[in-house]
Design a protein around this motif. Structure first.
Motif, PDB file in Angstrom:
ATOM      1  N   TYR A  73       0.804  -1.231   0.000  1.00 39.52           N
ATOM      2  CA  TYR A  73       0.000   0.000   0.000  1.00 39.52           C
ATOM      3  C   TYR A  73       0.834   1.278   0.000  1.00 39.52           C
ATOM      4  CZ  TYR A  73       1.083  -1.140   4.877  1.00 39.52           C
ATOM      5  OH  TYR A  73       1.732  -1.512   6.022  1.00 39.52           O
ATOM      6  N   CYS A  74       2.117   1.166   0.326  1.00 38.57           N
ATOM      7  CA  CYS A  74       2.862   2.387   0.670  1.00 38.57           C
ATOM      8  C   CYS A  74       3.759   2.871  -0.466  1.00 38.57           C
ATOM      9  CB  CYS A  74       3.709   2.106   1.910  1.00 38.57           C
ATOM     10  SG  CYS A  74       4.750   3.499   2.394  1.00 38.57           S
ATOM     11  N   GLY A 112      10.059   7.597   9.625  1.00 41.76           N
ATOM     12  CA  GLY A 112      10.702   7.289   8.355  1.00 41.76           C
ATOM     13  C   GLY A 112      10.493   5.866   7.918  1.00 41.76           C
ATOM     14  N   SER A 142       9.095   6.727  15.054  1.00 40.51           N
ATOM     15  CA  SER A 142       8.196   5.903  14.239  1.00 40.51           C
ATOM     16  C   SER A 142       9.018   5.423  13.047  1.00 40.51           C
ATOM     17  CB  SER A 142       6.983   6.738  13.792  1.00 40.51           C
ATOM     18  OG  SER A 142       6.156   5.982  12.940  1.00 40.51           O
ATOM     19  N   ARG A 165       2.018   1.167  13.943  1.00 37.80           N
ATOM     20  CA  ARG A 165       0.664   0.659  13.722  1.00 37.80           C
ATOM     21  C   ARG A 165       0.695  -0.845  13.481  1.00 37.80           C
ATOM     22  NH1 ARG A 165      -2.120   4.850   9.488  1.00 37.80           N
ATOM     23  NH2 ARG A 165      -2.234   6.691  10.840  1.00 37.80           N
ATOM     24  N   GLU A 167      -1.486  -2.213  11.741  1.00 39.24           N
ATOM     25  CA  GLU A 167      -2.027  -2.184  10.358  1.00 39.24           C
ATOM     26  C   GLU A 167      -3.300  -3.006  10.181  1.00 39.24           C
ATOM     27  OE1 GLU A 167      -0.683   0.177   8.978  1.00 39.24           O
ATOM     28  OE2 GLU A 167       1.461   0.196   9.248  1.00 39.24           O
ATOM     29  N   ARG A 187       5.532  -8.099  14.007  1.00 38.61           N
ATOM     30  CA  ARG A 187       5.122  -6.710  14.241  1.00 38.61           C
ATOM     31  C   ARG A 187       4.441  -6.589  15.600  1.00 38.61           C
ATOM     32  NH1 ARG A 187       5.616  -2.487  10.809  1.00 38.61           N
ATOM     33  NH2 ARG A 187       4.268  -0.694  11.132  1.00 38.61           N
ATOM     34  N   MET A 206      -5.087   1.284   9.072  1.00 38.63           N
ATOM     35  CA  MET A 206      -5.668   2.074   7.986  1.00 38.63           C
ATOM     36  C   MET A 206      -7.130   1.698   7.840  1.00 38.63           C
ATOM     37  SD  MET A 206      -2.799   1.928   5.054  1.00 38.63           S
ATOM     38  CE  MET A 206      -2.461   0.243   5.474  1.00 38.63           C
ATOM     39  N   PRO A 236      -7.591   7.051   6.797  1.00 41.59           N
ATOM     40  CA  PRO A 236      -8.062   6.315   5.630  1.00 41.59           C
ATOM     41  C   PRO A 236      -6.896   5.865   4.757  1.00 41.59           C
ATOM     42  CG  PRO A 236      -8.397   8.676   5.350  1.00 41.59           C
ATOM     43  CD  PRO A 236      -7.893   8.485   6.744  1.00 41.59           C
ATOM     44  N   ILE A 238      -5.100   5.658   1.378  1.00 43.19           N
ATOM     45  CA  ILE A 238      -5.129   6.484   0.165  1.00 43.19           C
ATOM     46  C   ILE A 238      -4.169   5.833  -0.834  1.00 43.19           C
ATOM     47  CG2 ILE A 238      -4.719   8.793  -0.813  1.00 43.19           C
ATOM     48  CD1 ILE A 238      -5.180   9.978   1.950  1.00 43.19           C
ATOM     49  N   TYR A 310       8.363  12.481   0.417  1.00 44.21           N
ATOM     50  CA  TYR A 310       7.877  11.492   1.403  1.00 44.21           C
ATOM     51  C   TYR A 310       6.461  11.090   1.014  1.00 44.21           C
ATOM     52  CZ  TYR A 310       7.671   9.214   5.994  1.00 44.21           C
ATOM     53  OH  TYR A 310       7.584   8.292   7.010  1.00 44.21           O
ATOM     54  N   ILE A 312       4.113   8.693   0.956  1.00 47.86           N
ATOM     55  CA  ILE A 312       3.466   7.467   1.445  1.00 47.86           C
ATOM     56  C   ILE A 312       2.211   7.192   0.616  1.00 47.86           C
ATOM     57  CG2 ILE A 312       2.098   6.651   3.395  1.00 47.86           C
ATOM     58  CD1 ILE A 312       4.221   7.406   5.243  1.00 47.86           C
ATOM     59  N   TYR A 313       1.476   8.272   0.266  1.00 49.52           N
ATOM     60  CA  TYR A 313       0.299   8.142  -0.604  1.00 49.52           C
ATOM     61  C   TYR A 313       0.194   9.395  -1.470  1.00 49.52           C
ATOM     62  CZ  TYR A 313      -1.333  10.520   3.592  1.00 49.52           C
ATOM     63  OH  TYR A 313      -1.419  11.368   4.669  1.00 49.52           O
TER      64      TYR A 313
HETATM   65  N1  SAH Z   1       7.959   2.794   8.255  1.00 49.99           N
HETATM   66  C1  SAH Z   1       7.234   3.053   9.452  1.00 49.99           C
HETATM   67  C2  SAH Z   1       6.697   4.459   9.555  1.00 49.99           C
HETATM   68  C3  SAH Z   1       6.298   5.148   8.288  1.00 49.99           C
HETATM   69  S1  SAH Z   1       4.812   4.588   7.553  1.00 49.99           S
HETATM   70  C4  SAH Z   1       6.107   2.062   9.610  1.00 49.99           C
HETATM   71  O1  SAH Z   1       5.697   1.471   8.640  1.00 49.99           O
HETATM   72  O2  SAH Z   1       5.680   1.882  10.748  1.00 49.99           O
HETATM   73  C5  SAH Z   1       3.605   5.207   8.688  1.00 49.99           C
HETATM   74  C6  SAH Z   1       2.194   4.720   8.464  1.00 49.99           C
HETATM   75  O3  SAH Z   1       1.695   5.228   7.243  1.00 49.99           O
HETATM   76  C7  SAH Z   1       2.015   3.227   8.311  1.00 49.99           C
HETATM   77  O4  SAH Z   1       1.948   2.612   9.556  1.00 49.99           O
HETATM   78  C8  SAH Z   1       0.720   3.098   7.521  1.00 49.99           C
HETATM   79  O5  SAH Z   1      -0.378   2.800   8.371  1.00 49.99           O
HETATM   80  C9  SAH Z   1       0.553   4.488   6.901  1.00 49.99           C
HETATM   81  N2  SAH Z   1       0.437   4.371   5.438  1.00 49.99           N
HETATM   82  C10 SAH Z   1       1.314   3.820   4.590  1.00 49.99           C
HETATM   83  N3  SAH Z   1       0.832   3.846   3.322  1.00 49.99           N
HETATM   84  C11 SAH Z   1      -0.398   4.423   3.387  1.00 49.99           C
HETATM   85  C12 SAH Z   1      -1.394   4.708   2.433  1.00 49.99           C
HETATM   86  N4  SAH Z   1      -1.224   4.404   1.153  1.00 49.99           N
HETATM   87  N5  SAH Z   1      -2.536   5.302   2.854  1.00 49.99           N
HETATM   88  C13 SAH Z   1      -2.684   5.640   4.153  1.00 49.99           C
HETATM   89  N6  SAH Z   1      -1.785   5.374   5.107  1.00 49.99           N
HETATM   90  C14 SAH Z   1      -0.648   4.766   4.742  1.00 49.99           C
END
Ligand code: SAH
Ligand code: SF4
Length: 350
Positions: A73-74, A112, A142, A165, A167, A187, A206, A236, A238, A310, A312-313
């Protein structure tokens, strides 16, 4: 549902008594609009009873967009070639802290990807330097899954809190969201280790991630009930460009808000952020989350040159709340709904 049935359910949740899977299912997915509204109002009142109308702020520093993991997802997953990679140096992180301190922040959050270059020794050195400069401030990490020895080193260096998280609490769903190399048991084991080391621990999930069902959310609630985290972050899902889930729909704002309220009722003292993911999907997401029972906001203080890397989404919101002006905007937003920024450390109060 009959009025007295709903009242009994709410009583069960707020009293701390055992809540069965069937009860959680009803609370998560079977309430009518009026019942949901009552639940939200109650959650808001519970938050106010514990925190007044103050909302804690944490300065978020995104220290690396490198990650050795490949969560489906990330956007930071290692095989995403669209992602631009950066890592902050120790000096850059300390500069972020000093800017944040000037703005009045009393918590720094270093977040990170799991960047192998930023190993335990390197990070412990950074944490120790922050601790030496700011003996009174809270340091939250984190940075993913580490060994108990690593967590212990970071704790000894001065870290107070850790966000990781879970997750999803369901193993099959976890496998749907992660490659085989990632193990849900590990985890969860990390969360136990972190607690045993005296960290204030945050977990969460999420909302609306691909494959998520009501049954899995029920399992999340039961998992959190057992873990008793100090902080609970939910936002949510994303979609992120370049990932296997790039074309999946995003999670629901309404459902996220409803779950925030349920979590507030179950965990009255927990620190629950109005997440950036929620604010990304709707412009008044922060205010609505606070009205639903959230009591933390995490303005981003990552250097501007790195912030849009950065990813993530997609379209991750960065509204400049790192600057004095941005904080003023946040303060105005909260004031509009009768709230204010609380700059204190905002530790979990037992
Ligand atoms: N690498 C660390 C911290 C960074 S990610 C970790 O994974 O714990 C932090 C959070 O971003 C994750 O725990 C996840 O719940 C959230 N995340 C990652 N991808 C996402 C997405 N596509 N949409 C929403 N939240 C997301
Ligand atoms: Fe890495 Fe965290 Fe993203 Fe997974 S969620 S790929 S561990 S940054």
């Amino acid at each position: 549902m009959k009025q007295n049935g709903f009242d009994t359910l709410l009583e069960q949740v707020t009293s701390g008594a055992k809540v069965s899977a069937a009860m959680w299912r009803t609370l998560i997915a079977e309430l009518g609009d009026e019942e949901k509204e009552r639940l939200t109002l109650m959650a808001r009142n519970v938050a106010q009873a514990h925190f007044g109308k103050g909302v804690y702020v944490r300065a978020l520093i995104e220290i690396s967009s490198y990650c050795r993991n490949n969560c489906y997802y990330c956007g930071l997953r290692c095989s995403n070639e669209l992602t631009q990679r950066y890592r902050l140096s120790k000096d850059e992180i300390l500069d972020c802290c000093s800017e944040a301190a000037l703005l009045g922040f009393n918590t720094f959050v270093l977040q990170g990807g799991e960047d192998p270059w930023q190993d335990d020794e390197w990070l412990a050195d950074v944490v120790a330097a922050i601790r030496a400069r700011y003996p009174e401030k809270a340091i939250t990490l984190s940075v993913g899954e580490r060994t108990i020895a690593g967590y212990s080193m970071l704790r000894n260096a001065g870290a107070d809190r850790y966000l990781l998280r879970h997750e999803t609490a369901n193993d099959a769903h976890y496998s749907h969201l992660h490659p085989d190399s990632m193990d849900p048991g590990e985890r969860r084991g990390c969360l136990v280790d972190l607690k045993s080391l005296g960290y204030q621990v945050g977990s969460g999930m999420m909302v609306g991630s691909p494959g998520l069902t009501v049954e899995y959310l029920v399992e999340d609630m039961i998992f959190l009930d057992k873990l008793k985290p100090h902080m609970i972050g939910i936002g949510p899902f994303i979609p992120a460009a370049g990932t296997p889930f790039a074309a999946e729909p995003h999670g629901s704002v309404e459902e996220t808000l409803h779950l925030i309220s349920l979590l507030r009722l179950r965990f009255p003292k927990a620190l629950i952020p109005a997440t950036t993911a929620l604010a990304t999907l709707c412009s008044d997401g922060t205010q609505r989350a606070v009205f639903a029972g959230a009591n933390v906001v995490m303005p981003n203080v990552t250097p501007l040159a790195c912030r849009n890397k950065y990813t993530i989404y997609n379209n991750k919101k960065h509204d400049g709340s790192e600057s004095a002006q941005g904080l003023l905007a946040l303060s105005n937003k909260l004031e509009e709904i009768g709230y204010y920024i609380d700059f204190s450390r905002g530790d979990y109060r037992r």
